[in-house]
Design a protein around this motif. Structure first.
Motif, short mmCIF file in Angstrom:
data_model
loop_
_atom_site.label_atom_id
_atom_site.label_comp_id
_atom_site.label_asym_id
_atom_site.label_seq_id
_atom_site.Cartn_x
_atom_site.Cartn_y
_atom_site.Cartn_z
N TYR A 1 -0.77 5.40 -8.48
CA TYR A 1 -0.30 5.71 -7.12
C TYR A 1 0.77 6.79 -7.15
O TYR A 1 0.72 7.76 -6.38
CB TYR A 1 0.25 4.44 -6.47
N LEU A 2 1.74 6.66 -8.04
CA LEU A 2 2.87 7.59 -8.08
C LEU A 2 2.43 9.01 -8.42
O LEU A 2 2.99 9.98 -7.91
CB LEU A 2 3.90 7.11 -9.09
N THR A 3 1.43 9.15 -9.29
CA THR A 3 1.02 10.49 -9.73
C THR A 3 -0.12 11.08 -8.91
O THR A 3 -0.35 12.29 -8.97
CB THR A 3 0.59 10.46 -11.21
N LEU B 1 -1.31 -6.52 -6.96
CA LEU B 1 -0.83 -5.20 -7.36
C LEU B 1 0.06 -4.60 -6.28
O LEU B 1 -0.35 -4.48 -5.12
CB LEU B 1 -2.00 -4.26 -7.61
N ASP B 2 1.28 -4.24 -6.64
CA ASP B 2 2.16 -3.49 -5.74
C ASP B 2 1.95 -2.02 -6.05
O ASP B 2 2.49 -1.49 -7.02
CB ASP B 2 3.62 -3.90 -5.97
N HIS C 1 0.82 -1.21 0.00
CA HIS C 1 0.00 0.00 0.00
C HIS C 1 0.85 1.26 0.00
O HIS C 1 0.33 2.36 -0.17
CB HIS C 1 -0.94 0.00 1.21
N GLY C 2 2.17 1.10 0.17
CA GLY C 2 3.07 2.26 0.12
C GLY C 2 2.74 3.30 1.18
O GLY C 2 2.58 2.97 2.37
N ILE D 1 8.80 11.38 -6.45
CA ILE D 1 8.61 10.13 -7.18
C ILE D 1 9.98 9.45 -7.28
O ILE D 1 10.97 10.10 -7.65
CB ILE D 1 8.05 10.41 -8.58
N PRO D 2 10.08 8.17 -6.92
CA PRO D 2 11.37 7.48 -7.01
C PRO D 2 12.02 7.68 -8.37
O PRO D 2 11.36 7.54 -9.41
CB PRO D 2 11.00 6.01 -6.77
#
Length: 355
Positions: free
Chosen positions: A225-227, A217-218, A52-53, A234-235
């Motif tokens: 997720y990232l955006t 899903l990761d 879930h980060g 962002i990595p």
């Protein structure tokens, strides 16, 4: 009649609820019980794996997400609904993704914020039920700890695809879901079978390999997720993979064979606004904060805020074709007050020079 009191015909009531829902613009309405034991085990493992980060809210409610009666005491059934959202006039997604100077925005976010549209309709449906029979009910539109895909599958609205989204044989996956938790013993629908078969197209196409296995899903690798969900940097290793996607990602849906049967929405609220289906990255990067708020008021995109908006576009510009226009756009933000924006602009300029 029992002890002189008329008994409710719940089968007839369920049929009326489904008819009312369709009259309100939902393409499908189904009913499920509240047992989500298998989904709860999957959720707890997903959280334990850290997939879930930074979405702390996913862990905050723990197992309550899989226990409707704990979230809303007295809940006996869940009414799930489905509403199409793919806009009628949207520019072809493949064409936009193929042009690195254009901004790709997930098609669900091109019109009015779906939370408002669905909540309004669900409240109307809930009120119709209350007018018909004394009951307690509460509506949800992706706004609380609800396992909506699992509930929709139990309610016969579709099945969970390998990309983890709900799929329908009649309408693919271009739709929103919403729920009403209710304390009536309504008859439940029979869950649908899975029809993904041996197809792995969604897994193969994912730009960041976020779908680690069928139905897994990761989120930390997912472009949506990232955006959208990630508020920090962002990595770096993910940035080149994002391409020109500045809000969400539809790749796993675009490649899904079932979306050949999807219907475009007839809802005016989901029509494209501000040309966001085919806007240039440089044009959007030039928006000042007042323009951002003016243009995106009432949009789901507005929730990420101006700083994150610029962060996302900076990454996309770093991946864009090497043109004077793109370089000039990035130069305008090298002194931006936000360290988050400056960091991603500096990366974009370096990435372009190296590329």
């Amino acid at each position: 009649m029992q002890n002189g009191v008329p008994q409710t015909d719940y089968n007839a009531l369920a049929a009326r609820i489904k008819a009312w829902g369709k009259a309100l613009g939902f393409q499908a309405v189904g009913i499920s019980d509240t047992r989500l034991d298998a989904a709860e085990a999957h959720l707890l493992q997903w959280l334990a794996d850290g997939h879930h980060g930074a979405m702390d809210y996913m862990a905050k409610h723990g197992a309550k997400r899989a226990r409707p009666a704990e979230l809303v005491p007295g809940t006996l059934r869940v009414i799930s609904v489905r509403m199409d959202y793919y806009p009628q006039q949207a520019k072809d997604s493949h064409e936009v993704l193929a042009d690195g100077s254009r901004a790709f925005i997930s098609r669900y976010a091109l019109g009015r914020d779906y939370h408002k549209v669905l909540r309004n309709r669900l409240e109307k449906l809930a009120q119709q039920i209350r007018d018909e029979i004394e009951c307690q009910c509460r509506v949800f539109t992706d706004s609380a700890p609800v396992l909506e895909v699992e509930l929709a599958q139990k309610a016969n609205l579709g099945w969970r695809g390998k990309h983890t989204l709900l799929l329908s044989r009649e309408q693919g996956s271009w739709f929103f879901l919403g729920e009403i938790y209710i304390d009536l013993p309504l008859p439940v629908d029979v869950p649908q079978d899975n029809h993904c078969g041996t197809c792995n197209a969604c897994i193969a196409v994912c730009p960041t390999q976020a779908i680690t296995a069928p139905y897994q899903l990761d989120a930390r690798r997912c472009i949506s997720y990232l955006t959208i969900e990630l508020k920090d940097s962002i990595p770096v290793e993910m940035r080149p993979l994002i391409g020109n996607r500045i809000y969400g990602c539809d790749d796993c849906q675009l490649v899904c064979p079932w979306n050949r049967f999807a219907q475009k929405t007839v809802e005016p609220d989901f029509a494209v606004r501000n040309g966001l289906d085919d806007a240039s990255l440089a044009e959007l990067f030039a928006w000042d904060e007042a323009t951002f708020h003016l243009r995106l008021a009432g949009s789901a995109i507005h929730r990420i805020g101006y700083e994150q908006w610029l962060r996302n576009i900076a990454v996309a510009l770093g991946n864009a074709p090497n043109t004077p226009e793109v370089h000039a756009a990035l130069q305008t933000r090298t002194q931006h007050p936000s360290s988050l924006v400056r960091e991603h602009v500096e990366w974009a300029l370096r990435h372009r020079s190296i590329g």
